[in-house]
Design a protein around this motif. Structure first.
Motif, mmCIF file in Angstrom:
data_model
loop_
_atom_site.group_PDB
_atom_site.id
_atom_site.type_symbol
_atom_site.label_atom_id
_atom_site.label_comp_id
_atom_site.label_asym_id
_atom_site.label_seq_id
_atom_site.Cartn_x
_atom_site.Cartn_y
_atom_site.Cartn_z
ATOM 1 N N PRO A 26 14.992 -50.337 -21.905
ATOM 2 C CA PRO A 26 16.101 -50.499 -22.848
ATOM 3 C C PRO A 26 17.303 -49.612 -22.497
ATOM 4 O O PRO A 26 18.454 -50.019 -22.660
ATOM 5 C CB PRO A 26 15.494 -50.102 -24.192
ATOM 6 C CG PRO A 26 14.042 -50.390 -24.040
ATOM 7 C CD PRO A 26 13.733 -50.072 -22.599
ATOM 8 N N PHE A 27 17.031 -48.418 -21.986
ATOM 9 C CA PHE A 27 18.115 -47.519 -21.576
ATOM 10 C C PHE A 27 18.918 -48.147 -20.433
ATOM 11 O O PHE A 27 20.154 -48.107 -20.432
ATOM 12 C CB PHE A 27 17.549 -46.165 -21.151
ATOM 13 C CG PHE A 27 18.583 -45.225 -20.617
ATOM 14 C CD1 PHE A 27 19.494 -44.625 -21.470
ATOM 15 C CD2 PHE A 27 18.656 -44.945 -19.261
ATOM 16 C CE1 PHE A 27 20.462 -43.764 -20.981
ATOM 17 C CE2 PHE A 27 19.616 -44.083 -18.759
ATOM 18 C CZ PHE A 27 20.519 -43.488 -19.617
ATOM 19 N N LEU A 28 18.215 -48.773 -19.480
ATOM 20 C CA LEU A 28 18.908 -49.427 -18.377
ATOM 21 C C LEU A 28 19.724 -50.622 -18.862
ATOM 22 O O LEU A 28 20.818 -50.887 -18.359
ATOM 23 C CB LEU A 28 17.900 -49.866 -17.315
ATOM 24 C CG LEU A 28 17.175 -48.731 -16.593
ATOM 25 C CD1 LEU A 28 16.109 -49.291 -15.666
ATOM 26 C CD2 LEU A 28 18.167 -47.879 -15.820
ATOM 27 N N LEU A 34 26.997 -51.353 -21.153
ATOM 28 C CA LEU A 34 28.181 -50.489 -21.124
ATOM 29 C C LEU A 34 29.023 -50.741 -19.876
ATOM 30 O O LEU A 34 30.259 -50.668 -19.921
ATOM 31 C CB LEU A 34 27.770 -49.024 -21.221
ATOM 32 C CG LEU A 34 27.176 -48.592 -22.560
ATOM 33 C CD1 LEU A 34 26.700 -47.145 -22.492
ATOM 34 C CD2 LEU A 34 28.167 -48.784 -23.691
ATOM 35 N N GLY A 35 28.356 -51.047 -18.763
ATOM 36 C CA GLY A 35 29.087 -51.396 -17.543
ATOM 37 C C GLY A 35 29.898 -52.669 -17.724
ATOM 38 O O GLY A 35 31.054 -52.752 -17.303
ATOM 39 N N TYR A 84 34.038 -61.242 -21.839
ATOM 40 C CA TYR A 84 33.003 -60.416 -21.219
ATOM 41 C C TYR A 84 32.563 -59.280 -22.134
ATOM 42 O O TYR A 84 31.392 -58.917 -22.165
ATOM 43 C CB TYR A 84 33.485 -59.852 -19.881
ATOM 44 C CG TYR A 84 33.412 -60.858 -18.767
ATOM 45 C CD1 TYR A 84 32.224 -61.504 -18.458
ATOM 46 C CD2 TYR A 84 34.535 -61.166 -18.022
ATOM 47 C CE1 TYR A 84 32.157 -62.428 -17.444
ATOM 48 C CE2 TYR A 84 34.479 -62.088 -16.995
ATOM 49 C CZ TYR A 84 33.284 -62.711 -16.713
ATOM 50 O OH TYR A 84 33.231 -63.630 -15.700
ATOM 51 N N GLY A 85 33.491 -58.707 -22.865
ATOM 52 C CA GLY A 85 33.148 -57.619 -23.776
ATOM 53 C C GLY A 85 32.167 -58.051 -24.843
ATOM 54 O O GLY A 85 31.266 -57.296 -25.224
ATOM 55 N N VAL A 89 28.601 -56.169 -25.497
ATOM 56 C CA VAL A 89 28.221 -55.626 -26.805
ATOM 57 C C VAL A 89 26.886 -56.207 -27.245
ATOM 58 O O VAL A 89 26.003 -55.487 -27.737
ATOM 59 C CB VAL A 89 29.326 -55.908 -27.854
ATOM 60 C CG1 VAL A 89 28.831 -55.644 -29.259
ATOM 61 C CG2 VAL A 89 30.557 -55.061 -27.551
ATOM 62 N N LEU A 90 26.701 -57.504 -27.050
ATOM 63 C CA LEU A 90 25.425 -58.115 -27.440
ATOM 64 C C LEU A 90 24.265 -57.575 -26.618
ATOM 65 O O LEU A 90 23.164 -57.409 -27.136
ATOM 66 C CB LEU A 90 25.506 -59.625 -27.312
ATOM 67 C CG LEU A 90 26.274 -60.322 -28.409
ATOM 68 C CD1 LEU A 90 26.333 -61.805 -28.146
ATOM 69 C CD2 LEU A 90 25.642 -60.066 -29.757
ATOM 70 N N LEU A 91 24.484 -57.301 -25.349
ATOM 71 C CA LEU A 91 23.429 -56.723 -24.520
ATOM 72 C C LEU A 91 23.050 -55.342 -25.024
ATOM 73 O O LEU A 91 21.866 -55.010 -25.120
ATOM 74 C CB LEU A 91 23.870 -56.674 -23.065
ATOM 75 C CG LEU A 91 22.829 -56.175 -22.061
ATOM 76 C CD1 LEU A 91 21.590 -57.061 -22.091
ATOM 77 C CD2 LEU A 91 23.427 -56.150 -20.672
#
Length: 146
Positions: A26-28, A34-35, A84-85, A89-91
């Protein structure tokens, strides 16, 4: 058997299931989201600051065409960034909630955007913005600086 018996948007993709099951998965996924958000922010910045003009050679384009390309870029680049944003955000939200069954991607982002109050209007504005980016891209291909 076609059509599939289970709705495909309810099944997590195999890559997302695997990435969520890794220690730190989940951290990845948050880092990946965020990327994507950072790239989206750059697209918005590129449009609003007119940084896209550095890549164009408009010397022989004429005043009317140059102004058109500038306006198209000012609208199109931010629209691309918003699209793309939304996915980024959903990811991040899916990774924080740790729900691998939640759909993530541009299509899920657009569906989530459409479900909001005034969502259909927002989708229409976003669609027009992406169409403007498409037209800008044609000019970009023609006037790209070497």
């Amino acid at each position: 058997m076609w059509p599939p018996t289970a709705a495909p948007h309810r099944r997590p993709s195999p890559s997302r299931r695997r990435s969520s099951s890794f220690p730190g998965g989940p951290f990845l996924l948050v880092l990946a989201g965020l990327g994507i958000i950072a790239v989206a922010g750059y697209a918005v910045y590129r449009g609003l600051s007119e940084a896209f003009l550095r890549d164009l050679d408009l010397r022989g384009a004429g005043l009317r065409r140059s102004l058109l390309v500038m306006r198209l870029g000012r609208v199109g680049w931010p629209a691309l960034g918003v699209a793309y944003g939304t996915s980024g955000v959903l990811l991040v939200v899916a990774a924080v909630r740790y729900d691998p069954t939640q759909p993530v991607g541009l299509d899920a982002g657009l569906k989530a955007l459409g479900a909001q109050p005034f969502g259909q209007l927002l989708l229409l504005v976003l669609a027009v913005g992406l169409a403007v980016f498409g037209v800008y891209s044609l000019f970009d291909a023609r006037h790209r600086a070497d």
